[in-house]
Scaffold this motif. Structure first.
Motif, PDB file in Angstrom:
ATOM      1  N   PRO A 122      64.168  65.645  34.706  1.00  0.00           N
ATOM      2  CA  PRO A 122      64.740  64.300  34.826  1.00  0.00           C
ATOM      3  C   PRO A 122      65.249  64.084  36.248  1.00  0.00           C
ATOM      4  O   PRO A 122      65.615  65.024  36.953  1.00  0.00           O
ATOM      5  N   ARG A 162      69.229  59.157  39.347  1.00  0.00           N
ATOM      6  CA  ARG A 162      69.149  58.062  38.379  1.00  0.00           C
ATOM      7  C   ARG A 162      69.303  58.547  36.943  1.00  0.00           C
ATOM      8  O   ARG A 162      69.222  57.738  36.021  1.00  0.00           O
ATOM      9  N   GLY A 163      69.518  59.842  36.748  1.00  0.00           N
ATOM     10  CA  GLY A 163      69.612  60.354  35.398  1.00  0.00           C
ATOM     11  C   GLY A 163      70.757  61.317  35.189  1.00  0.00           C
ATOM     12  O   GLY A 163      71.795  60.977  34.613  1.00  0.00           O
ATOM     13  N   TRP A 191      72.196  59.904  27.622  1.00  0.00           N
ATOM     14  CA  TRP A 191      70.884  60.506  27.901  1.00  0.00           C
ATOM     15  C   TRP A 191      69.760  59.539  27.491  1.00  0.00           C
ATOM     16  O   TRP A 191      68.763  59.388  28.191  1.00  0.00           O
ATOM     17  N   PHE A 193      69.925  56.338  30.117  1.00  0.00           N
ATOM     18  CA  PHE A 193      69.483  56.525  31.500  1.00  0.00           C
ATOM     19  C   PHE A 193      68.099  57.161  31.589  1.00  0.00           C
ATOM     20  O   PHE A 193      67.392  56.950  32.576  1.00  0.00           O
ATOM     21  N   LEU A 194      67.728  57.966  30.607  1.00  0.00           N
ATOM     22  CA  LEU A 194      66.464  58.691  30.711  1.00  0.00           C
ATOM     23  C   LEU A 194      65.439  58.251  29.675  1.00  0.00           C
ATOM     24  O   LEU A 194      64.327  58.786  29.632  1.00  0.00           O
TER      25      LEU A 194
END
Length: 620
Positions: free
Chosen positions: A42, A46-47, A106, A109-110
């Motif tokens: 990831p 950004r994660g 999680w 964002f991912l």
């Protein structure tokens, strides 16, 4: 939020430090996780990083609640069972909240699916860290509170010591009055039959002396000029008593008269010279009172040409020429000097040539009262502390002994780490079950050795951490140096654990050592919790010790004040009695003698009570 940190308001700088610490923790945690070799890694910025920063800020928001709950459980009346239940419920909530928040972030964002399995895996995977983070905050809050309690009790004890010293000094000053009055009454009694006019003159001088003593107020120091003025009536009484047999010489330098000194210090020295040096001498006697300034000290001396004493005789030892039960005046002088000046003042009786004695008194030369100097120094210290950002001086905790950890305490420590180890060992099994693995025992066996070794390492190094914490507290003064050393200690603990895992080959092939940076973050938290626990134990024990010292000091203060009341004279009543003695001297010498004797008996009773029960500072 700030109101939850302490009972009083908290500076926003403290709140900023809390958020800064949690932000640093989240950043380190994100960097450690970024090193794990995921199949599809990831993104960091950004994660992983925003997820763990938000989670850390959640811990920052929860910190005041944990602090409040810790203080609530430590209030009087709270049982240990209630504390365990409260913290247990809070830990369970923290674990579930952290797992839920982690899974949601999680997914946000991912783009990971938010399934029940994902939530269960995340909650189980981070359960140990949530538990340790909660414990670290609670233990740290308790350690801070115990340190504040310790410092408060130290300052209270210092204030009580000051109050005791003041009460003891007042007692000593009041003790002087019945002492010299009793001795002067003996002289008046002797003159009542021989010379009524001289007896009336002695009574007048004694009244002047008594009014001088009572009119001084609560001052613990007077100028040498005032001391000489107060001494003059006593000298006149002795001259009236002995006539031409006694000669008193004055050798006073002009520069010494503004110097400050304790009141009624010279009178016991002159009395000692006359009564115990000259009274047993055949022929005329001479007493010389001298004062000079040298090397920043006021030198006072009272010399006589009497029978002398041993070559060097300190007043702290019994003088061979003083009858049993005598010498109260000299002991009083010594104790007052020690109370005011400590080791900077001294009083010795010398007989250099074997004939005559010389009482030598050394006092620091100063013209500002000691109390005013102390207040000015305290104010200046506070001003400098505010300027430098250090408002309180470091307290001398390094000189106190740390309480030993009992066998029961070590057993509790082992049980705690064993319980945490059981959680570590079983964690892969439950994660595999959450993912519906066909062989969850395989995952358990793959990490069981590594997790078991981690528990053993922490059980072994914890005594070393506690011992190092105590040693560093005694030898390192800088907070930043202490923090740096402890950070290095946490890194060393993680490095030791990793080295053993590599040497023993306990890491799975899919988890090489260079992917274990997140272990460092966990070790930092665990190490910090152990250090806070060690400090908390010490400060708690020392706080109780100072509390007991404070109670003993309060008892000593009450005792000193009670004795001060016992020895205290009412000058108006004594002067009225002396007026009656003066009236009866010429008309009825026997009645005057009996009245003076009755007053003397009252004074003797006061001296007997106070001489054998002088207050002593409580052991510290």
């Amino acid at each position: 939020m700030t109101a939850l940190f302490r009972r009083r308001s908290v500076p926003w700088r403290t709140v900023a430090w809390v958020f800064a610490a949690w932000t640093t923790f989240g950043a380190l945690q994100a960097l450690g996780l970024s090193a794990i070799p995921y199949k599809h890694p990831p993104p960091l910025w950004r994660g992983i990083l925003p997820v763990h920063l938000i989670l850390s800020w959640g811990w920052a928001l929860a910190t005041p609640a944990i602090v409040w709950l810790t203080r609530w459980t430590m209030r009087p009346g709270r049982t240990r069972a209630a504390a365990v239940a409260a913290h247990g419920a809070a830990v369970l909530f923290a674990v579930l909240a952290y797992g839920t928040a982690h899974a949601c972030l999680w997914s946000l964002f991912l783009g990971k699916p938010m399934s029940r399995a994902a939530w269960a895996v995340t909650t189980i995977e981070w359960m140990d860290l949530s538990l340790v983070l909660y414990a670290a905050v609670a233990i740290g809050a308790r350690a801070i509170d115990l340190h504040r309690s310790y410092t408060d009790r130290v300052r209270r004890r210092l204030a009580l010591e000051s109050d005791f010293a003041r009460a003891h000094l007042q007692f000593l000053e009041r003790q002087v009055q019945p002492h010299f009055l009793f001795n002067c009454l003996n002289a008046i009694t002797e003159l009542a039959h021989e010379s009524p006019a001289a007896a009336r003159g002695a009574v007048s001088h004694l009244q002047t002396l008594l009014r001088t003593a009572s009119g001084r107020g609560e001052r613990h120091e007077i100028t040498l000029a005032e001391e000489l003025t107060a001494l003059a009536p006593y000298v006149e009484i002795e001259r009236v008593r002995f006539g031409e047999w006694l000669t008193v010489d004055w050798d006073i330098e002009a520069a010494t008269k503004p110097a400050l000194m304790p009141p009624f210090v010279l009178q016991p020295l002159v009395e000692n010279a006359i009564r115990h040096g000259l009274a047993v001498r055949r022929g005329a006697g001479r007493v010389t009172i001298a004062a000079r300034v040298s090397s920043g000290r006021l030198h006072l001396s009272v010399r006589d040409n009497g029978v002398g004493l041993l070559p060097v005789q300190s007043i702290s030892e019994p003088s061979p020429r003083l009858p049993a039960g005598r010498g109260i005046g000299l002991r009083n002088v010594r104790e007052r000097l020690k109370s005011l000046y400590g080791d900077e003042a001294s009083l010795e009786l010398r007989s250099p040539d074997g004939t005559g004695a010389n009482a030598e008194l050394l006092i620091p030369y100063h013209r500002t009262p000691i109390e005013a100097v102390q207040r000015m120094s305290t104010a200046q210290h506070a001003k400098n502390g505010a300027k430098n950002g250090t408002h309180h001086r470091r307290l001398p905790e390094s000189r106190l002994a740390s309480p030993r950890i009992t066998a029961r305490g070590w057993a509790a420590i082992v049980v705690f780490w064993a319980g945490l180890g059981g959680m570590w060992v079983s964690e892969p099994y439950f994660i595999a079950l959450a993912w519906n693995s066909s062989n969850p025992m395989k995952d358990l066996r793959a990490l069981a050795g590594a997790n078991f070794l981690g528990v053993c390492v922490w059980i072994v190094i914890m005594p070393a951490i506690v011992g190092a914490t105590r040693w560093l507290r005694q030898h390192v003064r800088s907070v930043w140096t202490l923090t740096s050393v402890h950070i290095c200690g946490a890194i060393a603990a993680a490095a030791l654990q990793m080295a053993l895992l590599v040497v023993l080959g306990l890491l799975p092939p899919s988890m090489p050592w260079y992917t274990q940076q997140f272990m460092l973050v966990w070790d930092l938290v665990a190490y910090g919790a152990i250090v806070a626990w060690a400090y908390g134990r010490d400060f708690g024990a020392w706080s109780r010790e100072h509390e007991m010292d404070g109670l003993r000091l309060e008892a000593e203060i009450a005792r000193a004040r009670w004795q001060m009341l016992r020895v205290n004279l009412r000058p108006d009543e004594v002067c009225a009695t002396l007026d009656r003695v003066a009236q009866l001297v010429g008309a009825d010498a026997a009645s005057a003698e009996r009245l003076a004797a009755d007053l003397g008996d009252s004074l003797r009773e006061r001296l007997h009570v106070t001489h054998d029960s002088t207050p002593a500072l409580a052991a510290t």
